[in-house]
Design a protein around this motif. Structure first.
Motif, mmCIF file in Angstrom:
data_model
loop_
_atom_site.group_PDB
_atom_site.id
_atom_site.type_symbol
_atom_site.label_atom_id
_atom_site.label_comp_id
_atom_site.label_asym_id
_atom_site.label_seq_id
_atom_site.Cartn_x
_atom_site.Cartn_y
_atom_site.Cartn_z
ATOM 1 N N SER A 154 33.948 10.106 43.215
ATOM 2 C CA SER A 154 35.104 11.003 43.084
ATOM 3 C C SER A 154 35.089 12.152 44.084
ATOM 4 O O SER A 154 36.137 12.677 44.456
ATOM 5 C CB SER A 154 35.183 11.569 41.654
ATOM 6 N N SER A 155 33.897 12.545 44.548
ATOM 7 C CA SER A 155 33.808 13.688 45.454
ATOM 8 C C SER A 155 33.507 13.242 46.875
ATOM 9 O O SER A 155 32.688 12.356 47.108
ATOM 10 C CB SER A 155 32.709 14.652 45.000
ATOM 11 N N MET A 156 34.188 13.853 47.853
ATOM 12 C CA MET A 156 33.909 13.578 49.257
ATOM 13 C C MET A 156 33.300 14.788 49.957
ATOM 14 O O MET A 156 33.129 14.799 51.166
ATOM 15 C CB MET A 156 35.183 13.139 49.976
ATOM 16 N N CYS A 157 32.971 15.822 49.204
ATOM 17 C CA CYS A 157 32.218 16.949 49.743
ATOM 18 C C CYS A 157 30.739 16.548 49.737
ATOM 19 O O CYS A 157 30.236 16.052 48.719
ATOM 20 C CB CYS A 157 32.438 18.198 48.901
ATOM 21 N N THR A 158 30.055 16.723 50.850
ATOM 22 C CA THR A 158 28.681 16.256 50.966
ATOM 23 C C THR A 158 27.789 16.786 49.848
ATOM 24 O O THR A 158 27.010 16.033 49.247
ATOM 25 C CB THR A 158 28.090 16.664 52.331
ATOM 26 N N VAL A 159 27.899 18.058 49.533
ATOM 27 C CA VAL A 159 27.050 18.677 48.512
ATOM 28 C C VAL A 159 27.327 18.075 47.141
ATOM 29 O O VAL A 159 26.410 17.660 46.422
ATOM 30 C CB VAL A 159 27.251 20.204 48.476
ATOM 31 N N PHE A 160 28.611 17.991 46.764
ATOM 32 C CA PHE A 160 28.970 17.464 45.443
ATOM 33 C C PHE A 160 28.735 15.959 45.354
ATOM 34 O O PHE A 160 28.336 15.440 44.313
ATOM 35 C CB PHE A 160 30.421 17.801 45.109
#
Length: 256
Positions: A154-160
């Motif tokens: 669901s997330s495409m932010c590297t951290v998340f």
């Protein structure tokens, strides 16, 4: 006359040696902390002290002092892709830290382009980070995800996304299914990005960059774009090839 094209990218630097408009040698090295030194090393290795007309492109295109010309990477990617594959309508390049979509005219000229260099998501670097969490090398991605079922990421932010992948592993999800989900998410993101330009079911798209070595990624990208996606064994070198092809044209004009 020998022609050298060098593409100084954020992650890797690629070099191509052209003679009589034919590729006779390619080189690739990690760009590292000193891109100028890397470019000089590649140039020296390609030319072996012989005179060569040199064109540079990429982030570090202005760093090589003995280059004859520096040209933007969009122009070089278009020219390089057209050299490798005739009849293409667009180029999609997934690089180490950016992605590009380039529309071409029937004669291979740039009509329009989009570049995403603001976020690591959807780039080779993003996949490398995710694959390290899964304890797999990015070079083995095809065998790792073949015939797997994608787990939704669901997330495409590297951290998340990193936290999400760790959580999925903790819940005993198959690592191959997770990797397939990561690639699937990137292909969806890339296709949505590329479709802001007039790419349709009749388009022929050239896929370049390091990820183009993966047939599974190519197939998924073709599925999301709903069109033909082609590539080439030299797909990672398109920027350097384009620089060399342009250099060949300019050198011949000088000789004339």
């Amino acid at each position: 006359m020998l022609i050298v094209g060098i593409d100084s990218g954020s992650t890797t630097t690629k070099g191509v040696l052209l003679e009589n408009n034919s590729i006779i040698k390619t080189l690739i090295e990690p760009t590292g902390y000193n891109p100028k030194s890397t470019m000089m090393s590649i140039h020296s290795e390609l030319t072996k002290g012989k005179e060569a007309y040199t064109v540079t492109t990429g982030y570090g295109r202005n760093l090589l002092e003995n280059a004859d010309k520096s040209i933007t990477e969009i122009t070089c990617h278009a020219k390089g892709a057209s050299y490798l594959c005739s009849g293409i309508d667009a180029v999609i390049d997934i690089g180490g830290q950016d992605s590009k979509a380039i529309m071409l005219s029937s004669d291979g000229q740039v009509i329009d382009f989009l570049m995403n260099d603001k976020c690591a998501a959807g780039t080779g670097r993003f996949i490398e980070v995710m694959m390290k969490i899964l304890h797999k090398d990015i070079g083995h991605i095809d065998s790792f995800i073949k015939d797997k079922t994608a787990v939704k990421i669901s997330s495409m932010c590297t951290v998340f996304a990193e936290s999400e992948v760790i959580s999925l592993l903790a819940n005993n999800n198959d690592p191959g299914n997770i990797a397939k989900g990561i690639i699937d998410s990137i292909c969806i993101r890339t296709s949505n990005f590329a479709k802001k330009m007039p790419i349709n079911s009749k388009s022929k798209v050239f896929f370049s960059g390091g990820l183009a070595k993966s047939n599974e990624v190519r197939l998924l990208l073709a599925e999301k774009l709903n069109c033909e996606v082609v590539t080439h064994e030299y797909a990672q070198y398109v920027g350097a090839i384009g620089a060399a092809v342009i250099g060949n044209q300019k050198a011949n004009k000088i000789l004339m």
